[in-house]
Design a protein around this motif. Structure first.
Motif, PDB file in Angstrom:
ATOM      1  N   GLU A  64      54.164  41.133  37.014  1.00 45.45           N
ATOM      2  CA  GLU A  64      53.586  41.436  35.636  1.00 45.45           C
ATOM      3  C   GLU A  64      53.687  42.750  34.575  1.00 45.45           C
ATOM      4  OE1 GLU A  64      49.169  41.067  33.305  1.00 45.45           O
ATOM      5  OE2 GLU A  64      49.119  41.749  35.550  1.00 45.45           O
ATOM      6  N   ARG A  65      54.237  43.327  36.628  1.00 47.54           N
ATOM      7  CA  ARG A  65      54.520  45.602  35.690  1.00 47.54           C
ATOM      8  C   ARG A  65      55.628  45.142  34.906  1.00 47.54           C
ATOM      9  NH1 ARG A  65      56.775  49.145  37.914  1.00 47.54           N
ATOM     10  NH2 ARG A  65      56.287  51.583  36.854  1.00 47.54           N
ATOM     11  N   TYR A  68      56.320  43.329  31.968  1.00 45.16           N
ATOM     12  CA  TYR A  68      56.281  44.545  30.494  1.00 45.16           C
ATOM     13  C   TYR A  68      56.863  45.022  30.537  1.00 45.16           C
ATOM     14  CZ  TYR A  68      51.033  43.549  30.529  1.00 45.16           C
ATOM     15  OH  TYR A  68      49.280  42.471  30.634  1.00 45.16           O
ATOM     16  N   ARG A  69      58.031  45.638  31.330  1.00 46.26           N
ATOM     17  CA  ARG A  69      58.422  46.738  31.559  1.00 46.26           C
ATOM     18  C   ARG A  69      60.013  46.519  30.362  1.00 46.26           C
ATOM     19  NH1 ARG A  69      63.307  48.512  35.379  1.00 46.26           N
ATOM     20  NH2 ARG A  69      63.691  50.480  34.708  1.00 46.26           N
ATOM     21  N   VAL A  88      53.267  46.136  23.851  1.00 43.04           N
ATOM     22  CA  VAL A  88      53.561  46.020  25.035  1.00 43.04           C
ATOM     23  C   VAL A  88      52.991  47.092  26.447  1.00 43.04           C
ATOM     24  CG1 VAL A  88      54.904  45.410  27.236  1.00 43.04           C
ATOM     25  CG2 VAL A  88      55.280  43.854  24.292  1.00 43.04           C
ATOM     26  N   TYR A  89      53.154  48.186  25.413  1.00 42.79           N
ATOM     27  CA  TYR A  89      53.047  49.444  25.593  1.00 42.79           C
ATOM     28  C   TYR A  89      51.747  49.673  26.762  1.00 42.79           C
ATOM     29  CZ  TYR A  89      58.113  51.077  26.636  1.00 42.79           C
ATOM     30  OH  TYR A  89      58.769  51.349  27.202  1.00 42.79           O
ATOM     31  N   TRP A  92      50.320  47.072  28.914  1.00 43.73           N
ATOM     32  CA  TRP A  92      50.374  47.674  30.259  1.00 43.73           C
ATOM     33  C   TRP A  92      49.582  48.953  30.209  1.00 43.73           C
ATOM     34  CZ3 TRP A  92      56.832  49.066  30.754  1.00 43.73           C
ATOM     35  CH2 TRP A  92      56.812  50.061  31.618  1.00 43.73           C
ATOM     36  N   SER A  95      46.364  47.764  31.565  1.00 47.60           N
ATOM     37  CA  SER A  95      46.345  46.677  32.853  1.00 47.60           C
ATOM     38  C   SER A  95      46.770  47.525  34.564  1.00 47.60           C
ATOM     39  CB  SER A  95      47.501  45.439  32.923  1.00 47.60           C
ATOM     40  OG  SER A  95      47.281  44.210  32.027  1.00 47.60           O
ATOM     41  N   TYR A  96      47.433  48.407  33.862  1.00 47.64           N
ATOM     42  CA  TYR A  96      47.808  49.516  35.097  1.00 47.64           C
ATOM     43  C   TYR A  96      47.526  50.484  34.354  1.00 47.64           C
ATOM     44  CZ  TYR A  96      50.630  45.343  36.644  1.00 47.64           C
ATOM     45  OH  TYR A  96      50.386  44.367  37.105  1.00 47.64           O
ATOM     46  N   ASP A  99      49.878  54.335  35.628  1.00 47.05           N
ATOM     47  CA  ASP A  99      51.293  53.660  35.179  1.00 47.05           C
ATOM     48  C   ASP A  99      51.280  55.358  34.222  1.00 47.05           C
ATOM     49  OD1 ASP A  99      53.828  53.598  35.297  1.00 47.05           O
ATOM     50  OD2 ASP A  99      53.914  51.521  35.183  1.00 47.05           O
ATOM     51  N   PRO A 102      54.092  53.593  30.466  1.00 45.27           N
ATOM     52  CA  PRO A 102      53.039  53.039  29.277  1.00 45.27           C
ATOM     53  C   PRO A 102      52.786  55.040  28.417  1.00 45.27           C
ATOM     54  CG  PRO A 102      52.577  51.948  30.942  1.00 45.27           C
ATOM     55  CD  PRO A 102      53.436  52.816  31.719  1.00 45.27           C
TER      56      PRO A 102
END
Length: 169
Positions: A64-65, A68-69, A88-89, A92, A95-96, A99, A102
């Motif tokens: 999934e990650r 996104y990337r 999308v970012y 992302w 969700s993370y 990280d 993003p």
């Protein structure tokens, strides 16, 4: 090996490692995305788009990650749909949340879109998660964009006295 080389030595030095990974596995979506990213960083837009597009075609084979990337890179660098890339970012980042990529990339995109109220906060969020030179670059780029926009707006408000250009020495 490509990511380590990219981080320690730079874009050009990482290319052979990403190419070798693709030779070993022609369906390695992340290697295509990484190769596309380094080509983009080196100003080779056609090679960048070609590799990111291939990664996008193979994105059903990744986590999934990584989806996104790859999707964010695709919208940002291939189609130029910055609004879609920012969405999308944002997903992302939700969700993370730990990280740093993003928010850092969101700061850059917000500045490109002229949404100057958002990028400094996004860049700060990225730097709180991981301090690195890219975060400082994004912050400098944001300030440059804000200053440029402010200057352009001031110039639009004032009509020139004459159409002649006069240089003072």
């Amino acid at each position: 090996m490509g990511i380590t080389t990219f981080r320690n030595k730079g874009n050009a030095e990482a290319i052979p490692f990403y190419k070798r990974a693709i030779e070993l596995d022609p369906n390695f979506a992340v290697a295509y995305a990484s190769l596309g990213l380094v080509y983009g960083n080196l100003g080779q837009a056609n090679l960048s788009a070609l590799n990111i597009k291939k990664a996008y075609e193979l994105r059903d084979r990744v986590s999934e990650r990584e989806k996104y990337r790859i999707s964010a890179l695709y919208y940002q660098n291939v189609t130029g749909e910055l609004e879609q890339a920012s969405q999308v970012y944002e997903l992302w980042a939700k969700s993370y949340p730990k990280d740093s990529i993003p928010p850092g990339n969101l700061g850059y995109i917000y500045a490109q879109l002229g949404q100057y109220d958002k990028p400094l906060a996004a860049n700060e969020d990225s730097q709180l998660l991981q301090r690195d030179v890219l975060g400082y670059f994004n912050t400098a780029h944001t300030w440059h964009s804000i200053i440029s926009m402010t200057s352009r707006n001031r110039l639009r408000k004032h009509k020139p006295i004459s159409s002649r250009v006069i240089f003072c020495i």
